[in-house]
Scaffold this motif. Structure first.
Motif: not given
Length: 411
Positions: A259-265, A267-276, A399-411
């Motif tokens: 989904m990341k490569h297909m552009g279905k995520l 910007e924060k979703g892409v970063k989320f996958v990158g942090a996995i 709190f810097g960590f908690l603010k980073s994660y999106p509520k919804w990462i899928v477009v």
């Protein structure tokens, strides 16, 4: 720590320089009086080089952006304290690099013992070392190596690279003793060799972006597949033996990467996958003490087989990295290091003490040393930032960590 990248700048108006600082960094204007830059008659409190370097160091860090090179957090760093700030920066880097010593001493006895058994022709003795567990640790080291290489944390890169090499030496010994299937050893060798080369090239910005992206996808899928399977296997035979957790995680990881490569995520979703990959590696190492404590609970007599020196070395090695993780506000690194220090090193020392396997002096020395070290790290970080309480340091970290994660990462 590698010196910060200093961008060449032409001579510009002082007010524009201050405006750039205020707009991009976001720290309060009261910290940099505009009159300091308003006239060429006034002496600048900082050179252009040091001003830009400090400006770079106080920009905000978020958990999803923690693999960006030198992502030091936003903080109200008084320029009068910049010297202390830079000194603590250097010291925390030195502490992180010094962690190589206890970690090397931790692995060296097993390597020497394996070598002696091989020379004596006692190959069966190496069957006691689980090659699957070693490969799991190797995957964790490779994932964290990639994380810190991308972040340009030189000392942490050396620690993880040493972990990869030392673990691979043990795996090679197992292959020689035929305690590990040869095809698996060859596949592991290819992965290790590729990982070391790719991380080296990426660290020095010599690697094609597409190749690096492929490597990140590989360790993301591998790490996310292994983690739930290891967690599940810990509690077998109390739960059914199954590969379902790993299979489900593998499917989800492949789907996320696709989904990341297909552009279905987003910007924060892409970063989320990158942090996995970094988080799965951290959680793999965090699971080690859980597995050990579970074993201690089921078989208390096995505690006597633990080496108090090994547990002390594990506590020291991970503890040395805590100040650096705290200083750059890297919540993932801080969590992993603190967890391993407390629940792998110190918790097992506590178990050894209560089962009379170590003396009172050893236990209290370890306890006082640990409390003093953690207290010093928090106190010093508070001082160099000019804060009144270490609570503010911890709030920035969490709190810097908690603010980073999106509520919804899928477009």
């Amino acid at each position: 720590m590698i010196d910060s990248l200093i961008l060449p700048m032409a001579s510009i108006a002082a007010n524009a320089q201050f405006s750039l600082c205020s707009r991009n960094c976001g720290f309060p204007k009261r910290l940099v009086p505009s009159k300091c830059f308003s006239s060429s008659k006034n002496k600048l409190p900082l050179s252009q080089h040091s001003f830009l370097q400090l400006r770079h160091r106080v920009c905000p860090i978020r958990a999803l952006e923690s693999d960006v090179p030198h992502p030091l957090h936003k903080g109200s760093v008084d320029f009068k304290r910049s010297k202390d700030y830079e000194q603590w920066d250097s010291l925390t880097s030195a502490f992180s690099g010094a962690a190589n010593i206890p970690f090397l001493l931790l692995q060296l006895p097993q390597i020497i013992l394996n070598a002696r058994n091989l020379l004596a022709g006692n190959k069966t003795a190496l069957l006691a070392v689980p090659w699957l567990g070693m490969c799991t640790g190797l995957l964790g080291n490779l994932s964290l190596l990639s994380y810190f290489a991308k972040k340009k944390e030189k000392e942490a890169v050396v620690v993880q690279a040493l972990g990869v090499v030392s673990t691979y030496v043990v795996i090679a010994q197992l292959a020689v003793a035929e305690a590990m299937p040869f095809p698996y050893f060859m596949a592991t060798s290819v992965v290790v060799g590729s990982g070391l080369v790719l991380n080296f090239l990426n660290y020095y910005d010599m690697l094609n972006t597409t190749i690096w992206q492929f490597w990140e996808d590989f360790i993301t899928v591998g790490g996310l597949s292994v983690l739930p399977q290891i967690m599940w296997s810990t509690f077998v035979p109390y739960i059914p033996n199954s590969i379902l957790p790993g299979a489900v995680a593998f499917f989800l990881a492949v789907a996320a990467v696709t989904m990341k490569h297909m552009g279905k995520l987003s910007e924060k979703g892409v970063k989320f996958v990158g942090a996995i990959s970094g988080w799965t590696a951290t959680l793999l190492f965090m699971w080690m003490p859980v597995s050990q404590m579970w074993t201690n609970f089921l078989n208390p007599d096995n505690i006597k087989g633990l080496s108090a020196i090994s547990m002390l070395l594990a506590m020291i090695g991970n503890g040395l990295m805590i100040p650096r993780a705290l200083f750059i506000r890297d919540f993932m690194w801080f969590t992993g290091s603190t967890w391993a220090t407390l629940f792998y090193g110190y918790a097992n020392i506590v178990c050894l003490y209560f089962f009379n396997s170590i003396g009172r002096e050893f236990f209290f020395a370890a306890t006082v040393g640990l409390i003093s070290w953690l207290g010093m790290a928090l106190w010093r970080d508070t001082v160099v930032h000019g804060y009144e309480s270490p609570i503010r340091t911890l709030k920035e970290l969490v709190f810097g960590f908690l603010k980073s994660y999106p509520k919804w990462i899928v477009v």
